[in-house]
Design a protein around this motif. Structure first.
Motif, PDB file in Angstrom:
ATOM      1  N   SER A 136       0.832  -1.202   0.000  1.00 14.28           N
ATOM      2  CA  SER A 136       0.000   0.000   0.000  1.00 14.28           C
ATOM      3  C   SER A 136       0.866   1.253   0.000  1.00 14.28           C
ATOM      4  CB  SER A 136      -0.929  -0.005   1.219  1.00 14.28           C
ATOM      5  OG  SER A 136      -0.182  -0.080   2.430  1.00 14.28           O
ATOM      6  N   GLY A 192     -12.853  -2.899  -7.972  1.00 10.08           N
ATOM      7  CA  GLY A 192     -12.389  -4.265  -8.185  1.00 10.08           C
ATOM      8  C   GLY A 192     -13.205  -4.999  -9.228  1.00 10.08           C
ATOM      9  N   LEU A 201     -11.447  -7.520  -2.446  1.00 16.19           N
ATOM     10  CA  LEU A 201     -12.028  -6.391  -1.724  1.00 16.19           C
ATOM     11  C   LEU A 201     -13.010  -6.881  -0.666  1.00 16.19           C
ATOM     12  CD1 LEU A 201     -12.511  -3.265  -1.463  1.00 16.19           C
ATOM     13  CD2 LEU A 201     -14.375  -3.581  -3.115  1.00 16.19           C
ATOM     14  N   VAL A 252     -11.524   2.900  -4.852  1.00 12.17           N
ATOM     15  CA  VAL A 252     -11.070   1.565  -5.254  1.00 12.17           C
ATOM     16  C   VAL A 252     -12.170   0.890  -6.069  1.00 12.17           C
ATOM     17  CG1 VAL A 252     -10.343  -0.718  -4.447  1.00 12.17           C
ATOM     18  CG2 VAL A 252      -9.603   1.333  -3.216  1.00 12.17           C
ATOM     19  N   LEU A 311      -8.390  -2.955  -8.873  1.00 17.98           N
ATOM     20  CA  LEU A 311      -7.958  -4.318  -8.566  1.00 17.98           C
ATOM     21  C   LEU A 311      -8.428  -5.203  -9.705  1.00 17.98           C
ATOM     22  CD1 LEU A 311      -9.217  -4.284  -4.863  1.00 17.98           C
ATOM     23  CD2 LEU A 311      -6.917  -3.678  -5.675  1.00 17.98           C
ATOM     24  N   ALA A 370     -11.131  -8.486   2.254  1.00 21.75           N
ATOM     25  CA  ALA A 370     -10.478  -7.465   3.067  1.00 21.75           C
ATOM     26  C   ALA A 370     -11.438  -6.844   4.072  1.00 21.75           C
ATOM     27  CB  ALA A 370      -9.896  -6.374   2.165  1.00 21.75           C
ATOM     28  N   ILE A 424      -5.421  -3.660   0.694  1.00 26.49           N
ATOM     29  CA  ILE A 424      -6.685  -3.028   0.339  1.00 26.49           C
ATOM     30  C   ILE A 424      -7.247  -2.223   1.505  1.00 26.49           C
ATOM     31  CG2 ILE A 424      -9.079  -3.491  -0.347  1.00 26.49           C
ATOM     32  CD1 ILE A 424      -8.008  -5.951  -1.863  1.00 26.49           C
ATOM     33  N   GLN A 451      -8.254   1.762   0.854  1.00 27.81           N
ATOM     34  CA  GLN A 451      -9.655   2.055   0.547  1.00 27.81           C
ATOM     35  C   GLN A 451     -10.187   3.297   1.271  1.00 27.81           C
ATOM     36  OE1 GLN A 451     -11.949  -1.412   1.667  1.00 27.81           O
ATOM     37  NE2 GLN A 451     -11.890  -0.925   3.848  1.00 27.81           N
ATOM     38  N   GLY A 465     -10.445  -9.194  -8.180  1.00 35.31           N
ATOM     39  CA  GLY A 465     -10.353  -7.960  -7.414  1.00 35.31           C
ATOM     40  C   GLY A 465     -11.578  -7.734  -6.543  1.00 35.31           C
ATOM     41  N   SER A 523     -17.043  -3.001  -6.218  1.00 35.45           N
ATOM     42  CA  SER A 523     -16.498  -4.040  -7.085  1.00 35.45           C
ATOM     43  C   SER A 523     -17.618  -4.830  -7.742  1.00 35.45           C
ATOM     44  CB  SER A 523     -15.591  -4.988  -6.289  1.00 35.45           C
ATOM     45  OG  SER A 523     -16.334  -5.635  -5.254  1.00 35.45           O
ATOM     46  N   PRO A 566      -5.417  -8.478   1.091  1.00 31.69           N
ATOM     47  CA  PRO A 566      -6.461  -7.779   1.851  1.00 31.69           C
ATOM     48  C   PRO A 566      -5.928  -6.684   2.766  1.00 31.69           C
ATOM     49  CG  PRO A 566      -6.964 -10.112   1.773  1.00 31.69           C
ATOM     50  CD  PRO A 566      -5.594  -9.957   1.170  1.00 31.69           C
ATOM     51  N   ALA A 605     -15.364   2.704  -2.325  1.00 29.02           N
ATOM     52  CA  ALA A 605     -14.857   1.428  -2.831  1.00 29.02           C
ATOM     53  C   ALA A 605     -16.014   0.554  -3.278  1.00 29.02           C
ATOM     54  CB  ALA A 605     -14.035   0.712  -1.754  1.00 29.02           C
TER      55      ALA A 605
END
Length: 360
Positions: free
Chosen positions: A203, A244, A252, A242, A216, A255, A233, A237, A248, A327, A230, A325
């Motif tokens: 990170s 994903g 996420l 973010v 991701l 995590a 992430i 985040q 990905g 995904s 994780p 964030a």
């Protein structure tokens, strides 16, 4: 050239070999869709897998240089009912057989792919081998069952070092877990300045690039085989948006306290219906994954479900309740497949804008 496709449950199929003249072992999976075989064969998410095409004829429009999803070897083998020996398309530069031979990927044709697909649906994805004709199959079945499939596919398909693609828009760092080129193409269309980094980048290094957002990527295998990701992430985040895709998405979710599970035979193909909960809109999507997020495990986390699969109600998208964030399990880049979900890339751009980020 007669060859055998053998499964660990002691089923076997006799077919004709094409492509590379080598034996191979891996997990056997099937993909639906009548076209897009080049994109699927070169999709790093198929790393280590024997790819069965349910469409009865594959290779009829050949292979061209523009539709590759990666330049590394992806799937381990190709299994088809009929392989087109002659390709007819103005963009075609070689036949499927020539392409597989050059990539050192064996193929087998003349297989009853309908019966094979029904078996995979019934018993789940399993180990399989393509081998030469042998007198003692029992010995080969024993060997196949004893093989332990590798768990380091992401390491094999991720970039080894960072690289950049210049752009005048938002700066997006893409963490490469086995990224499809079509993801980069969608970001380039939106003028993003892109920095691609290896899967195990920390990170601290990611944030040192001062990105406007982090993507991701997709990739092969079990998300739990990447226990260090994780933590990365969680660090980013709360600081940058973010987004994903596929693997990905699973990372996420892990995590943020969710759990994943291996699906019986996965979702692979270009015709999977997904419902966006907020708008009650149905998307037809491209998918390629053998793992999914357990919806019950999301209870009590800071994630909310945004998309579900129409057929089995599996989780197809999540959004963080506190941080910027989100995904999706499917591939909005649509390669191959319909373009219903491509606007999700625009949502990522809008998320970066709403966070008050400046252009690179």
């Amino acid at each position: 050239m007669k060859r055998l496709l053998i499964l660990e449950d002691e089923t076997y199929f006799v077919g004709e070999g094409f492509g590379a003249k080598s034996s191979v072992t891996g997990e056997i999976v099937f993909a639906t869709g009548m076209s897009g075989y080049q994109e699927m064969i070169t999709d790093p998410s198929f790393k280590g897998q024997l790819l069965v095409f349910t469409s009865p004829t594959i290779g009829n429009y050949g292979i061209n240089r523009d539709d590759h999803e990666s330049m590394v070897s992806a799937c381990s083998a190709v299994v088809v009912k009929n392989v087109a020996r002659v390709a007819s398309n103005w963009r075609s530069q070689q036949t499927l057989g020539e392409f597989l031979e050059k990539r050192e990927i064996p193929g087998i044709s003349g297989i009853d792919t309908r019966a094979l697909t029904k078996k995979i649906r019934e018993k789940g994805a399993m180990k399989a081998s393509i081998i030469d004709m042998v007198p003692d199959l029992e010995h080969d079945f024993d060997q196949l069952r004893a093989i332990v499939l590798p768990t380091n596919q992401v390491q094999e398909v991720s970039t080894n070092k960072p690289y950049s693609i210049p752009g005048t828009g938002f700066h997006v760092v893409v963490v490469d877990f086995g990224m499809k080129q079509s993801i980069l193409r969608e970001l380039i269309k939106r003028d993003c300045h892109i920095t691609v980094v290896p899967y195990n980048t920390s990170s601290e290094v990611i944030l040192s690039y001062q990105p406007d957002g982090v993507m991701l990527s997709n990739g092969p295998g079990d998300p739990k085989d990447l226990p260090q990701v994780p933590e990365m992430i969680l660090d980013i985040q709360s600081q940058v948006p973010v987004f994903g895709i596929c693997l990905g998405h699973q990372l996420l979710s892990l995590a943020n306290g969710a759990d994943s599970y291996k699906m019986p035979f996965g979702h692979r193909g270009s015709n999977h219906a997904v419902r966006e909960i907020a708008s009650d809109t149905i998307y037809f999507t491209s998918q390629n994954h053998g793992y999914a997020i357990d919806q019950e495990s999301l209870v009590g986390t800071d994630l909310m479900v945004t998309h579900v699969d129409i057929n089995d109600l599996s989780v197809e998208g999540v959004k963080h309740k506190k941080y910027p964030a989100f995904s999706v399990q499917f591939h909005p880049d649509a390669a191959p497949g319909p373009h219903d979900g491509v606007s999700i890339f625009d949502e990522f751009i809008e998320l970066m804008e709403s966070e008050g980020k400046t252009h690179a």
